[in-house]
Design a protein around this motif. Sequence first.
Motif, short mmCIF file in Angstrom:
data_model
loop_
_atom_site.label_atom_id
_atom_site.label_comp_id
_atom_site.label_asym_id
_atom_site.label_seq_id
_atom_site.Cartn_x
_atom_site.Cartn_y
_atom_site.Cartn_z
N PHE A 1 -4.09 32.03 83.67
CA PHE A 1 -3.23 30.94 84.10
C PHE A 1 -2.86 30.08 82.89
CE2 PHE A 1 -7.47 29.37 84.11
CZ PHE A 1 -7.42 28.01 83.85
N SER A 2 -2.05 29.08 83.13
CA SER A 2 -1.66 28.08 82.13
C SER A 2 -1.07 28.73 80.88
CB SER A 2 -2.86 27.20 81.75
OG SER A 2 -2.45 26.05 81.04
N ARG A 3 -0.06 29.55 81.06
CA ARG A 3 0.66 30.11 79.91
C ARG A 3 1.51 29.01 79.28
NH1 ARG A 3 1.79 35.23 78.36
NH2 ARG A 3 0.82 36.00 80.27
N GLN A 4 1.29 28.74 78.00
CA GLN A 4 1.95 27.62 77.34
C GLN A 4 2.48 28.02 75.97
OE1 GLN A 4 2.28 24.60 78.72
NE2 GLN A 4 0.90 24.84 80.49
N ARG A 5 3.58 27.38 75.59
CA ARG A 5 4.10 27.57 74.25
C ARG A 5 3.13 26.98 73.23
NH1 ARG A 5 9.85 25.25 71.82
NH2 ARG A 5 9.90 26.57 69.95
N GLN A 6 3.02 27.62 72.08
CA GLN A 6 2.09 27.14 71.07
C GLN A 6 2.77 26.17 70.11
OE1 GLN A 6 -1.40 29.02 70.04
NE2 GLN A 6 -0.61 31.08 70.33
N THR A 7 1.94 25.28 69.57
CA THR A 7 2.39 24.36 68.53
C THR A 7 1.47 24.52 67.33
OG1 THR A 7 0.97 22.49 69.15
CG2 THR A 7 3.08 22.70 70.31
N VAL A 8 1.92 24.08 66.18
CA VAL A 8 1.06 24.06 65.01
C VAL A 8 0.79 22.59 64.66
CG1 VAL A 8 3.00 24.19 63.35
CG2 VAL A 8 0.69 24.90 62.66
N ALA A 9 -0.49 22.27 64.53
CA ALA A 9 -0.90 20.91 64.17
C ALA A 9 -0.96 20.81 62.66
CB ALA A 9 -2.27 20.60 64.77
N VAL A 10 -0.20 19.87 62.10
CA VAL A 10 -0.18 19.66 60.65
C VAL A 10 -0.34 18.17 60.36
CG1 VAL A 10 1.26 21.68 60.17
CG2 VAL A 10 2.35 19.47 60.62
N SER A 11 -0.77 17.89 59.15
CA SER A 11 -0.84 16.49 58.71
C SER A 11 0.56 15.88 58.72
CB SER A 11 -1.44 16.43 57.31
OG SER A 11 -1.21 15.17 56.72
N LYS A 12 0.62 14.58 58.97
CA LYS A 12 1.94 13.92 58.97
C LYS A 12 2.59 13.96 57.60
CE LYS A 12 0.31 9.19 58.09
NZ LYS A 12 0.30 7.81 58.62
N ARG A 13 1.82 14.32 56.58
CA ARG A 13 2.37 14.44 55.22
C ARG A 13 2.84 15.86 54.90
NH1 ARG A 13 -2.39 11.94 55.13
NH2 ARG A 13 -3.44 13.79 54.28
N HIS A 14 2.59 16.80 55.82
CA HIS A 14 2.95 18.19 55.58
C HIS A 14 4.48 18.38 55.67
CE1 HIS A 14 3.08 22.58 56.14
NE2 HIS A 14 1.84 22.61 55.66
N PRO A 15 5.06 19.30 54.89
CA PRO A 15 6.51 19.54 54.96
C PRO A 15 6.99 19.92 56.37
CG PRO A 15 5.60 20.58 53.01
CD PRO A 15 4.43 20.07 53.79
N PHE A 16 6.15 20.55 57.17
CA PHE A 16 6.56 20.93 58.53
C PHE A 16 6.63 19.72 59.47
CE2 PHE A 16 4.72 25.52 58.29
CZ PHE A 16 5.73 25.87 57.42
N ALA A 17 6.05 18.60 59.09
CA ALA A 17 5.93 17.47 60.02
C ALA A 17 7.28 16.93 60.48
CB ALA A 17 5.10 16.36 59.39
N SER A 18 8.30 17.11 59.67
CA SER A 18 9.63 16.59 60.03
C SER A 18 10.48 17.64 60.75
CB SER A 18 10.35 16.13 58.77
OG SER A 18 10.52 17.20 57.86
#
Length: 295
Positions: free
Chosen positions: A163-180
Motif C-alpha cells: 500500500f501507500s505507493r508514493q512518488r519519491q523525493t530527494v532530501a538535500v541541504s538548503k545549500r545544495h544546488p538541487f535545492a532550487s
Amino acid sequence: MSGLEIRELECFLVLAEELHFGRAGERLYVSQSRVSQLCRSLESRIGARLVDRTSRRVRLTPLGERFLAGLRPAYDALSATVEEARTDAREVGGRLRIGFQGTADARLMRTIAAFQEAHPGCVTEIVEIPFADPFGAVRRGEVDTAIVLLPVAEPDLVLGPLFSRQRQTVAVSKRHPFASRTSVTAAEIAQIPLIPAAPPAPAYWREAHAPALTPGPPVRTLQEGLTLVAAGRGAMLLCRPTADYHGRRDVVFVPVDGVPDSVLGMVRHRDGETARVRAFGHALDAADRGVPEPA
C-alpha cells in the motif's frame, strides 16, 4: 455461476454420500420431496441429469460422478474460508504490536483506527523500528507485524498487503544546488552521495534506497540521516509523506523523476500468522482499496 444456489450444491453433496433421498432429507432437516426438488433444480441449471432414481436405488450418473469430484474440494475450500472468517471475528482479541519505519503516516493511523473500531477487543501497540533494521523486530518477536519499505526478499518473512505507493523525493541541504530545482532526474541523483542505511539492513535493501555511484555515510535512524543531509554530507531518498512529516528548515525535498515509487508492505514472520495479524492485513488491504473493513 449466475443464480447458483449454495443449498442445491449442499443437497447434492449430501445425497451423493447417502444415495437415499430420505436420509439426505434427515441430514439437511428438510423433507424428502424438498431434496428431490433441490436436486432437480440443480440439474436444470446444469442441463443434464446428475442422479439416476429408481424405486430401488439412487446412484450418480457419470456426469454426476465428475461433478462431485470437482465440487467437493471447491465446496470444502469455500467452507474453510467462511469458517476462518468466523474464527477471526471471534478470536481477534488480545494485543497486536505493529512496527513502523520512519513515519506512521495519516493513512496508517486511519487504518489502525478502523481496525480498532472493528475489533474493540484487540489492543494495538505502535512501535517505531530502526531505519537500518527493517526486519529485526519481527524476527526477534518484538512486534507481531511491521510496515516496512520495499523491497522485501527475506525467506523467513511473509509479505502481506502492499500500500501507500508514493512518488519519491530527494532530501538535500538548503545549500545544495538541487535545492532550487522543481525536480531532478534519477541520473542526476546517481551522481551525488546518497546516505544509505547501515547494517543489519540487507545489502539489496540498502542499495534500493541509496542507488548512488558514491555512497554517503551509513546511518541507523532517519533522524541521523536528515541531520547529515542538513550538514551537507549527502542526500536521502524519501517518499513524499515522510518528507512532509520530517520537514525542517535546513532541508529541502525535491521530487525525483525516473525512479520507482516508494511502496510500503506489511511483513510478518512465516511462523507468526495469527487471527489478529490476518485481520490487520485485511484492514490494510481494505484501506488501500478505499473500502470499509467488515466488522
